[in-house]
Design an enzyme around this catalytic site. Structure first.
Site, short mmCIF file in Angstrom:
data_model
loop_
_atom_site.label_atom_id
_atom_site.label_comp_id
_atom_site.label_asym_id
_atom_site.label_seq_id
_atom_site.Cartn_x
_atom_site.Cartn_y
_atom_site.Cartn_z
N ILE A 45 -15.01 -20.03 6.04
CA ILE A 45 -16.08 -20.09 5.04
C ILE A 45 -16.86 -18.78 5.03
O ILE A 45 -17.26 -18.28 6.08
CB ILE A 45 -17.04 -21.25 5.35
CG1 ILE A 45 -16.27 -22.56 5.48
CG2 ILE A 45 -18.12 -21.35 4.28
CD1 ILE A 45 -17.05 -23.64 6.21
N CYS A 46 -17.08 -18.29 3.83
CA CYS A 46 -17.92 -17.10 3.69
C CYS A 46 -19.32 -17.55 3.33
O CYS A 46 -19.59 -17.92 2.19
CB CYS A 46 -17.36 -16.20 2.60
SG CYS A 46 -18.41 -14.79 2.25
N LEU A 47 -20.18 -17.54 4.31
CA LEU A 47 -21.54 -18.02 4.07
C LEU A 47 -22.46 -17.19 4.96
O LEU A 47 -22.23 -17.12 6.18
CB LEU A 47 -21.61 -19.51 4.41
CG LEU A 47 -22.91 -20.24 4.13
CD1 LEU A 47 -23.27 -20.16 2.65
CD2 LEU A 47 -22.81 -21.70 4.55
N PRO A 70 -19.14 -11.89 5.28
CA PRO A 70 -18.15 -11.44 6.24
C PRO A 70 -17.18 -10.47 5.60
O PRO A 70 -16.13 -10.87 5.15
CB PRO A 70 -17.45 -12.73 6.64
CG PRO A 70 -17.62 -13.62 5.48
CD PRO A 70 -18.87 -13.21 4.75
N ASN A 75 -15.23 -19.02 -1.95
CA ASN A 75 -15.81 -18.58 -0.68
C ASN A 75 -15.15 -19.23 0.53
O ASN A 75 -15.69 -19.17 1.64
CB ASN A 75 -17.31 -18.84 -0.67
CG ASN A 75 -18.01 -18.28 -1.90
OD1 ASN A 75 -18.37 -19.03 -2.80
ND2 ASN A 75 -18.14 -16.98 -1.95
#
Lengths: 149, 139, 739
Positions: free
Chosen positions: A85-87, C325, A78
């Protein structure tokens, strides 16, 4: 307008009641810009590593989320090669009731629980799914190489 | 005083603008090395402005954003050969004193600003008529 | 660059003649050579025969380019003068806006207050204020939303009145034994009892824009014995003095009345308010403890923060964990969806994440500052009828008892009369969403038409040269005409027009005469046109290069999914209905065009079935752009327009069959403009079917570069690929049909 009270108070509280394993220090010349370090959670491939991040509180914070990215290279499904950051709580699930503190805790938790089904780094996620032990080993290696305290 | 976006987040913004396709159609921008966490070197392209000798040409440039960007402008260097007063015929470097957006750099400017201003420069006055080296040649 | 300029040109939207003529004036030396062609294009009646049509093509190309050039010129002009970049201009505007706001804020804060708070924000947030000021103002005067109290940075529970007053006024906190400095505005002899107006129930208030009974309100007003009240003297129709026009209730605008006292029970109002101040959990400032509370989880939130919270901008619904995202899959999805998929969810509670944030404000037991005269009498007004339009339900159950400032419930339904939602103070959200959808649909439709047309031409040229070898093209043409551009042919096809597509119809039809046959019969005529224009393949090329910069591949991809859906629907109805006829009239390929030419519905159906049939057998793509020889020639020409003139003319002469050849020009132009327009919108924030492709790579695959390469090699891998994909897709769908 001077620095919003909220940012001042958050900063004060971060200093007064630090979160174990997390540190956030504002730059002298930009109090919205923080140097952050997060310790890799125990029992994770990131254990023993200290990861540097940078955090910025944009103009309309807290109505928009802080911007954060890793500066230390990290092997994580992630987190992409530029440290982004993919959060969810950093994007659509952001709420103005969240704080720097809560966000950093979420990131620490993300290190402990990678989510290859919602990847940002596709190649890493792929590997994580197909060869989890291998991926974890790589993550551990990277931690030793790049995140040694 | 509004928030001052630090270099790295500013560069990320510029990168993401391109990734999301929100940038200008007349130029494009990308990281030279997708692994470079400091995002120092960039590649740009400029679509030659219409009604000029540059029409339908595509120019490649390199941009270098050092530690102080965006407080100081990026350095810009043409890869594609071009005959333009602000471009060194030696190595393609853009002379910052000869391009207003570089000479009078403001923090709000972006790399896209530079590319678009270069494009505008190509189309202005005499510059649009200058004889050009063969298309596709490089420095 | 083109992004901002197109808006302008569109606004004027001159007829094509104009565009050409105007563009001439911009023509530099390089373009002057084409001026005659442009002129011809403008006056089609002068042109006869196919050769001229060829020139028209060329003119169309040029016209298109020039239209853009014109935009760019215009933008350039605008940018000249004192050297300013777009960013600088924006910054200037922003500064101006701030100044205005500051002025209004000062005025309002000096003149107006509600219970010790203000009717304008006091500066916690610096971004643009996009809530409806009038609605919020009214709600605050009605005591349905907390006023904008000044938040104080610190607070101690043992502060004296003097300290509290100083804190509330933003002064340094004095020592505990300090006395309150006399306030010049403080009225000397107040009759506190009379000035303390009993609280009117919140639900009694009139909703902005929903005033049900103007007559009754004036009646109410007169029935109030204001003359005996000290309030009367302060009464004035503030809505007028402030220049507000309350649209729907102008004749019953509540009369604002001022209760000027600065004290409550002989104490300074600030001291009373801030005595037990509580911290807003969002801005971390201390406010009077009477803050709004969320309807769902009863958390405090100050009005300053509340008015900042709003729906997300219209976007494509996200899958998987919401808020991720947009990684690759989502991105593709995004491209695949048309505008009608756009959503904008109501803001959710910042504390408990429950959707549809709403707050409830329990008014203070006393009132100061502005009130509505017609609401000051606690028993003067019938309730119920003027609750919010959206909240007419069950008001009785939750009416607060007058004088009890405590919240009766811990949670309220979103449509409870007390609840003020984020949508309520931004009534324009629906309009915004509709607009965004419209934009997207428009863009999608225009792109479709453009691609269809360009594609048709290429196919038809393929076909005429080797009619039997490429059955797919005509089937595809027809299918596309019926379906893909179904949104533009209300009566033309069997397609089920989706609501969003239908909504775009009005926009598109006038601009797209060519691919929108009025009746099935004319479709074959359209087909002819298309055939004639076979050479316009390079129009597509040039548009890709110069104008649209919209990746064909993405559009195709999006179209493909769209069509898949439509196709599936259609299977169920129209197409299926004609299955028998279709099968009956099925004929070998060579007959296809003949049938297609003269007749309306039946031939069309016929070609469809043929296309399907042969497609089943055909596994390799025959449609790629790179395959035709003249295409290559034209590719080369794109960098040198003058040479493309000849290359276009020549094949044209060989191929086309006759007649009315001018509209396509304008067509393309308008389509392209529609597209650019749409792109414009996209750039403005509706990042719909974006150029998501670029997002795939962090590093430098500079799109322009990519295109340059493809141009150079004469290949269109993306396009070809996606078309193949489309074809396979169609094969699948149609294959089912046969089976």
């Amino acid at each position: 307008m001077a620095l919003p009270k909220r940012i001042i108070k958050e900063t004060e509280r971060l200093v007064a009641e630090p979160v174990p394993g997390i540190q956030a220090i504002p730059h002298d010349d930009n109090l919205r810009y923080f140097d952050v370090s997060i310790h890799g959670p125990a029992q994770s491939p990131y254990e023993g590593g200290v990861f540097k991040l940078e955090l910025f509180l944009p103009e309309d914070y807290p109505m928009t989320p802080p911007k954060i990215r890793f500066l230390t290279k990290i092997y994580h499904p992630n987190i992409d090669r530029l440290g982004r950051i993919c959060l969810d709580v950093l994007k659509a699930n952001w709420s103005p009731a969240l704080q720097i503190r809560t966000i950093l805790l979420s990131i620490q938790a993300l290190l402990g629980a990678p989510n290859p089904d919602d990847p940002l780094a596709n190649d890493v996620a792929q590997r994580w799914k197909e060869d989890e032990p291998g991926a974890i080993a790589t993550a551990r290696e990277w931690t030793q190489t790049h995140a040694a305290p | 005083m509004s928030a001052k976006v630090p270099r790295n987040f500013r560069l990320l913004e510029e990168l993401e603008k391109g990734e999301k396709g929100q940038g200008s159609d007349a130029c494009s921008l990308g990281l030279d090395d997708g692994n470079d966490i400091m995002m120092t070197n960039w590649n740009g392209t400029i679509l030659g402005p219409p009604h000029s000798v540059h029409e339908n040409r595509i120019y490649s440039v390199k941009l270098h954003c050092d530690e102080q960007y965006p407080d100081v402008p990026p350095t810009v260097q043409f890869l594609s050969r071009i005959n333009l007063p602000c471009v060194s015929q030696e190595d393609g470097k853009v002379d910052p004193t000869k391009l207003q957006c570089l000479g009078n750099w403001k923090r709000e400017y972006t790399m896209e600003t530079v590319l678009l201003e270069l494009r505008r420069f190509m189309a202005s006055g005499n510059n649009k008529k200058l004889p050009q080296p063969p298309e596709g040649s490089t420095f | 660059m083109g992004n901002t300029s197109t808006k302008e040109s569109r606004g004027a939207s001159p007829p094509p003649h104009h565009q050409h003529r105007n563009s001439r004036s911009f023509s530099g030396p390089s373009s002057s050579a084409y001026a005659p062609d442009m002129e011809r294009a403008g006056s089609s009646s002068l042109r006869l025969g196919r050769r001229h049509r060829g020139e028209n093509f060329e003119a169309a190309l040029l016209g298109l380019n020039l239209a853009q050039h014109r935009d760019r010129e215009r933008e350039r002009e605008r940018e000249e003068g004192p050297y300013k970049t777009r960013e600088e201009r924006r910054a200037e505007k922003e500064a101006e806006r701030r100044k205005e706001r500051e002025k209004e804020r000062e005025r309002s804060m000096a003149e107006e207050s509600v219970d010790g708070g203000y009717l304008v924000t006091v500066g916690v947030y610096t971004g643009p204020e996009d809530y409806n000021l009038k609605v919020v103002r009214q709600l605050q005067i009605e005591r349905r939303l907390a006023p904008f109290w000044k938040g104080i940075p610190d607070h101690e529970s043992d502060w004296t009145d003097a300290q509290l007053v100083a804190a509330a006024q933003g002064k340094d906190i004095p020592d505990a034994d300090a006395v309150i400095p006399p306030s010049p505005t403080k009225p000397a002899n107040e009759d506190l009892n009379r000035l303390t107006v009993p609280m009117a129930t919140r639900s009694r208030s009139q909703s902005y824009g929903s005033d049900a009974s103007p007559s009754s309100s004036t009646g109410r007003l007169s029935s109030l014995s204001l003359s005996s009240s000290p309030l009367a003297g302060f009464s004035r129709p503030r809505s007028k003095t402030l220049g507000f026009s309350r649209s729907s209730s102008s004749n019953s605008a509540p009369v604002e009345t001022n209760i000027p006292s600065k004290t409550v029970n002989n104490r300074p109002i600030e001291a009373v308010l801030y005595e037990n101040a509580s911290e807003c959990p969002i801005c971390f400032l201390y406010y009077p403890p009477h803050l709004n509370r969320t309807r769902c989880c009863d958390q405090p939130i100050c009005s300053e923060c509340f008015v900042q919270i709003k729906r997300a901008d219209p976007h494509i619904p996200e899958h998987s964990p919401p808020g991720s995202p947009a990684p690759q899959p989502v991105d593709q999805d995004r491209r695949a969806h048309a505008g009608d998929q756009l959503v904008s969810e109501p803001a959710s509670c910042p504390f408990c994440k429950q959707p549809e944030l709403g707050v409830v404000f329990t008014a203070l037991p006393w009132r100061r500052g502005l009130v509505y005269a017609n609401q000051t009498h606690p028993y003067g007004i019938q309730q119920q009828s003027h609750l919010s339009h959206s909240s007419n339900t069950s008001s009785t159950s939750s009416l607060p008892v007058p004088g009890t400032p405590t919240r009766k419930k811990t949670s309220y339904a979103v449509n409870a009369p007390e609840v003020i939602t984020t949508d309520r103070i931004r009534p324009d959200w629906a309009t915004k969403l509709a607009h965004a959808k419209n934009q997207a649909a428009r863009r999608a439709a225009a792109a479709t038409a453009l691609h269809t047309a360009a594609y048709l031409m290429h196919n038809m040229s393929n076909q005429t040269s080797s009619a039997s070898s490429n059955p797919f093209s005509s089937r595809r043409i027809l299918r596309r005409m019926n379906n893909s551009s179904g949104s533009m042919t209300p009566n033309g096809g069997s397609g089920t027009v989706t609501p969003a597509a239908a909504s775009s119809t009005t926009n598109i039809v006038p601009e797209v005469p060519e691919p929108t046959p009025a009746a099935p019969a004319t479709q074959s005529a359209a087909l002819q046109n298309v055939l004639r224009r076979a050479r316009m393949v390079d129009l597509e090329e040039m548009m890709l290069m110069e104008a649209i910069r919209l990746s064909l591949a993405e559009e195709e991809e999006r179209k493909r999914k769209e069509e898949k859906e439509k196709k599936e629907k259609e299977e169920a109805n129209a197409e299926a209905e004609r299955a028998a006829a279709r099968l009956a009239t099925s004929a070998p390929e060579p007959s296809r065009m003949d049938l297609g030419k003269g007749k309306g519905l039946a031939p069309r159906v016929d070609t469809i079935s043929i296309g399907r049939r042969s497609e089943d057998a055909q596994s390799s793509p025959t449609i790629g752009f790179g395959t035709s020889s003249h295409h290559l020639k034209i590719q080369r020409a794109t960098s040198d327009v003058s040479s493309s003139a000849s290359s276009m003319k020549e094949p044209e002469a060989g191929n086309s069959d006759e007649d009315d050849g001018t509209e396509p020009i304008f067509n393309f132009q308008s389509l392209a403009q529609t597209l650019m327009e749409a792109e414009d919108g996209e750039a403005n924030g509706n990042n719909v079917a974006g150029k998501g492709k670029q997002a795939e790579n962090v590093e430098n695959v500079a799109p322009l570069k990519k295109e340059a390469d493809t141009t150079a090699t004469g290949e269109e891998p993306d396009t070809a690929d996606s078309k193949t994909a489309v074809r396979h897709e169609s094969v699948r769908v149609l294959g089912q049909e046969t089976a």
